[in-house]
Design a protein around this motif. Structure first.
Motif, PDB file in Angstrom:
ATOM      1  N   CYS A   8       2.174  -2.038  10.023  1.00  0.00           N
ATOM      2  CA  CYS A   8       2.126  -2.430   8.627  1.00  0.00           C
ATOM      3  C   CYS A   8       3.792  -2.931   8.435  1.00  0.00           C
ATOM      4  N   THR A   9       3.814  -4.042   7.733  1.00  0.00           N
ATOM      5  CA  THR A   9       5.334  -4.613   7.562  1.00  0.00           C
ATOM      6  C   THR A   9       5.856  -4.196   6.209  1.00  0.00           C
ATOM      7  N   ALA A  10       5.226  -3.490   5.439  1.00  0.00           N
ATOM      8  CA  ALA A  10       5.765  -2.880   4.117  1.00  0.00           C
ATOM      9  C   ALA A  10       6.954  -2.044   4.391  1.00  0.00           C
ATOM     10  N   CYS A  13       6.961   1.929   5.614  1.00  0.00           N
ATOM     11  CA  CYS A  13       5.634   2.109   5.899  1.00  0.00           C
ATOM     12  C   CYS A  13       5.473   2.336   7.237  1.00  0.00           C
ATOM     13  N   TRP A  15       2.935   3.143   9.194  1.00  0.00           N
ATOM     14  CA  TRP A  15       1.313   2.998   9.801  1.00  0.00           C
ATOM     15  C   TRP A  15       1.197   1.886  10.726  1.00  0.00           C
ATOM     16  N   HIS A  36      -6.060   0.012   4.336  1.00  0.00           N
ATOM     17  CA  HIS A  36      -4.705   0.624   4.235  1.00  0.00           C
ATOM     18  C   HIS A  36      -3.816  -0.250   3.459  1.00  0.00           C
ATOM     19  N   ASN A  37      -4.067  -1.505   3.566  1.00  0.00           N
ATOM     20  CA  ASN A  37      -3.253  -2.451   2.714  1.00  0.00           C
ATOM     21  C   ASN A  37      -3.598  -2.439   1.227  1.00  0.00           C
ATOM     22  N   THR A  40      -2.748   1.552  -0.038  1.00  0.00           N
ATOM     23  CA  THR A  40      -1.363   1.645  -0.105  1.00  0.00           C
ATOM     24  C   THR A  40      -0.314   0.796  -0.568  1.00  0.00           C
ATOM     25  N   HIS A  41      -0.825  -0.305  -0.493  1.00  0.00           N
ATOM     26  CA  HIS A  41       0.059  -1.360  -0.982  1.00  0.00           C
ATOM     27  C   HIS A  41      -0.368  -2.537  -1.858  1.00  0.00           C
ATOM     28  N   GLU A  44      -0.386  -6.135  -0.875  1.00  0.00           N
ATOM     29  CA  GLU A  44       0.721  -7.031  -0.754  1.00  0.00           C
ATOM     30  C   GLU A  44       1.456  -6.881   0.581  1.00  0.00           C
ATOM     31  N   ALA A  45       1.115  -5.967   1.639  1.00  0.00           N
ATOM     32  CA  ALA A  45       1.778  -5.960   2.630  1.00  0.00           C
ATOM     33  C   ALA A  45       0.913  -6.797   3.867  1.00  0.00           C
TER      34      ALA A  45
END
Length: 158
Positions: A8-10, A13, A15, A36-37, A40-41, A44-45
């Motif tokens: 994950c690039t957030a 994070c 993950w 997950h995206n 959790t985000h 946006e991730a």
């Protein structure tokens, strides 16, 4: 063969999802990344893709040893080496044999490099493909040597 890791690039994070290459594109694995995206985000991730091959380093070492034997065979330092590297021994009289091997290695390398998952490094896949294809050609040479020995043994046994 390969393991694909989606990270994950957030920011903050950690993950990471790892799966065998054959399973990376399956619905269940893709759904896990999407979930997950979304959860959790809020969608946006993104994900970075990294492909690894557990066999790459040992296979590369085997290829280096084979290359060393080939160079020794070509230099004539150890004449027995030519038996284990027939493409080198045959090159002066049958250059087409070595050229066919080079062509096979090149085609396998390019084919493997182009078939990666979206976002995977083409250069890393090309190196892995080169390592694999050189090993396959080396195995073909070993089989060729044993077939030749078997043929000679059979021809002179009777």
């Amino acid at each position: 063969m390969a393991v694909i890791a989606y990270a994950c690039t957030a920011a903050g994070c950690g993950w990471v999802q790892e799966s065998p290459a054959k399973e990376a594109g399956t619905e269940a694995v893709v759904d896990e990344r999407v979930a997950h995206n979304a959860q959790t985000h809020a969608g946006e991730a993104g994900f970075t893709v990294r492909e690894t091959w557990p066999w790459l380093v040992p296979l590369f070492i085997v290829n280096l040893i084979w290359l060393t034997v080939s160079v020794i065979a070509r230099l004539g330092v150890w004449s027995v080496a030519a038996v284990f590297a027939p493409q080198v021994a045959m090159f002066p009289t049958a250059p087409w044999f070595g050229l066919i091997e080079i062509l096979a290695i090149g085609l396998i390398t390019l084919s493997y490099a182009k078939k990666g998952p979206e976002g995977a490094s083409v250069a890393r896949r090309a190196f892995a493909g080169l390592t694999m294809s050189a090993f396959l050609v080396m195995l073909g040479n070993v089989v060729l040597v044993f077939v030749l020995f078997a043929f000679v043994a059979f021809a002179f046994s009777g």
